[in-house]
Motif scaffolding. Structure first.
Motif: not given
Length: 428
Positions: A286-292
């Motif tokens: 995915e282009p958008e960062f989803h943090p752990e």
């Protein structure tokens, strides 16, 4: 306990030592065909015998599975670093979600500064100790310059009092109060690399927070050495190398602590990469960062598995023994080393000045000894005799009897070699 400076007494202490069997779990170099007396676990720990097995597992999986090793190895590579969290959390006194393993120490300190050195307005100064380990000095100076400040103005050094070897907690607290609301960050080494002094991290952390600053610790000489309670002390962040007391191998991976209060915060600045991206969505590209939702959000690249393998091998032993048992032996063997030095001092004309604090709660495994009247030739003599120690100018030797693999008889034998080296020089 009443110590005795005899081989028989030292051997009796070894017989009573519940950790003595772990000595055989490490590989000692040899000088003149004899295993060395190894005092530099504060620079590079000895190799655990199990390290090769852990590395060989990775090599075998790479050979037989190639890229599929990421998911189908016995210890899959894609989540290999997660095997560290619970065990490492016990070593540093943290919640498992607050620790991760990545990069190397100074790299991680730079990355953590992105999140925790955020100068603004009149709050831009960093408090550190004078003569910190050079890498920390370089890192702090470059960070300050990067943000457009003059290090002479933005860096405030806590100093020792004239004629004293160690820092006083009251002086540190006074300096924090003096800098006050100008302080953006307090960053100190938890154990001073030169003297071995342990700082009162709980008290100093609270004082830093009281003036509104972030507080971080370089635990290079603390992790695996002293009792740490990072979560309880409400430390904001910390980082440490793994190759000293934790025996992971030269230049190996660093551990990080990020307080859970900063997890899942979208407004915190952070350099990001795909290994910090939500594990369940990582391969969706995915282009958008989803943090752990853990400290793993600060990871950037996929983990260096071959480097992590020997670290995990050593950490398994830490988990098996536990820090309380290691600290118990540490206290006893350091006290015995101190006694041996004092006894030898009575028999020679030189004077040994131990510049490490005498109080047990203010020191860890290391004793730093100022050899008045001696020069580097004594250090060279010790090395030739198979005593591997560390020399610091002008004439200080650092002695770190790591409790996992050093014996009480080592301490006695070192004393005899030291005495012989000094007396033989005096006769010339």
């Amino acid at each position: 306990m009443q110590f005795e400076n005899t081989r028989e007494f030292a051997r009796q202490l070894d017989k009573e030592d519940k950790l003595s069997r772990y000595r055989h779990e490490f590989i000692f170099p040899k000088v003149n065909g004899k295993e060395v007396i190894y005092f530099v676990g504060n620079s590079l720990g000895l190799q655990p015998r199990s390290a090769k097995k852990y590395v060989d597992e990775i090599m075998k999986d790479w050979a037989e599975l190639a890229v599929e090793g990421h998911f189908y190895a016995d210890k899959p590579w894609w989540d290999y670093h997660e095997r560290f969290s619970e065990k490492l959390a016990k070593v540093v006194g943290a919640n498992p979600s607050e620790v991760t393993v990545m990069n190397t120490l100074t790299v991680n300190l730079h990355l953590l500064m992105v999140s925790f050195y955020r100068p603004s307005g009149k709050r831009y100064k960093i408090i550190c100790e004078e003569k910190a380990f050079p890498s920390d000095q370089y890192m702090i100076n470059s960070q300050v310059r990067f943000h457009g400040y003059d290090p002479e103005d933005a860096i405030v050094e806590i100093k020792r009092r004239e004629g004293e070897n160690n820092f006083r907690t009251e002086d540190i607290l006074q300096k924090i109060q003096e800098v006050g609301e100008e302080c953006a960050l307090l960053l100190i080494g938890g154990v001073n690399y030169y003297t071995g002094q342990v700082f009162d991290m709980e008290t100093i952390t609270k004082a830093g927070h009281d003036v509104g600053a972030f507080v971080g610790w370089d635990l290079a000489h603390a992790a695996g050495n002293i009792e740490l309670k990072l979560s309880e002390w409400n430390v904001d962040f910390a980082a440490w190398c793994s190759y000293k007391y934790m025996n992971s191998g030269p230049g190996n991976a660093s551990g990080c602590f990020i307080n859970k209060k900063y997890h899942n915060k979208k407004d915190i600045p952070r350099f990001e990469g795909w290994w910090g991206h939500n594990k369940e969505r990582r391969f969706l590209m995915e282009p958008e960062f989803h943090p752990e939702p853990t400290a793993d959000a600060w990871q950037i690249s996929n983990a260096p598995i071959l480097a992590l393998a020997p670290y995990l091998a050593s950490l398994e032993m830490f988990d098996e023994v536990g820090m309380p048992a290691l600290i118990q032996k540490r206290n006893k063997i350091v006290a015995y080393l101190e006694y041996v030095l004092q006894e030898i001092d009575k028999d020679v004309e030189s004077t040994f000045e131990i510049i490490t604090p005498a109080e047990q709660e203010d020191r860890g495994t290391q004793l730093s000894v100022f050899l008045h009247g001696e020069g580097r030739e004594l250090f060279n003599y010790l090395m030739e005799q198979g005593v591997i120690t560390d020399w610091r100018e002008p004439n200080v030797i650092r002695l770190a009897p790591a409790p996992f693999y050093c014996s009480f008889e080592d301490m006695y034998e070192f004393g005899q070699i030291l005495k012989k080296g000094i007396l033989s020089k005096q006769k010339v």
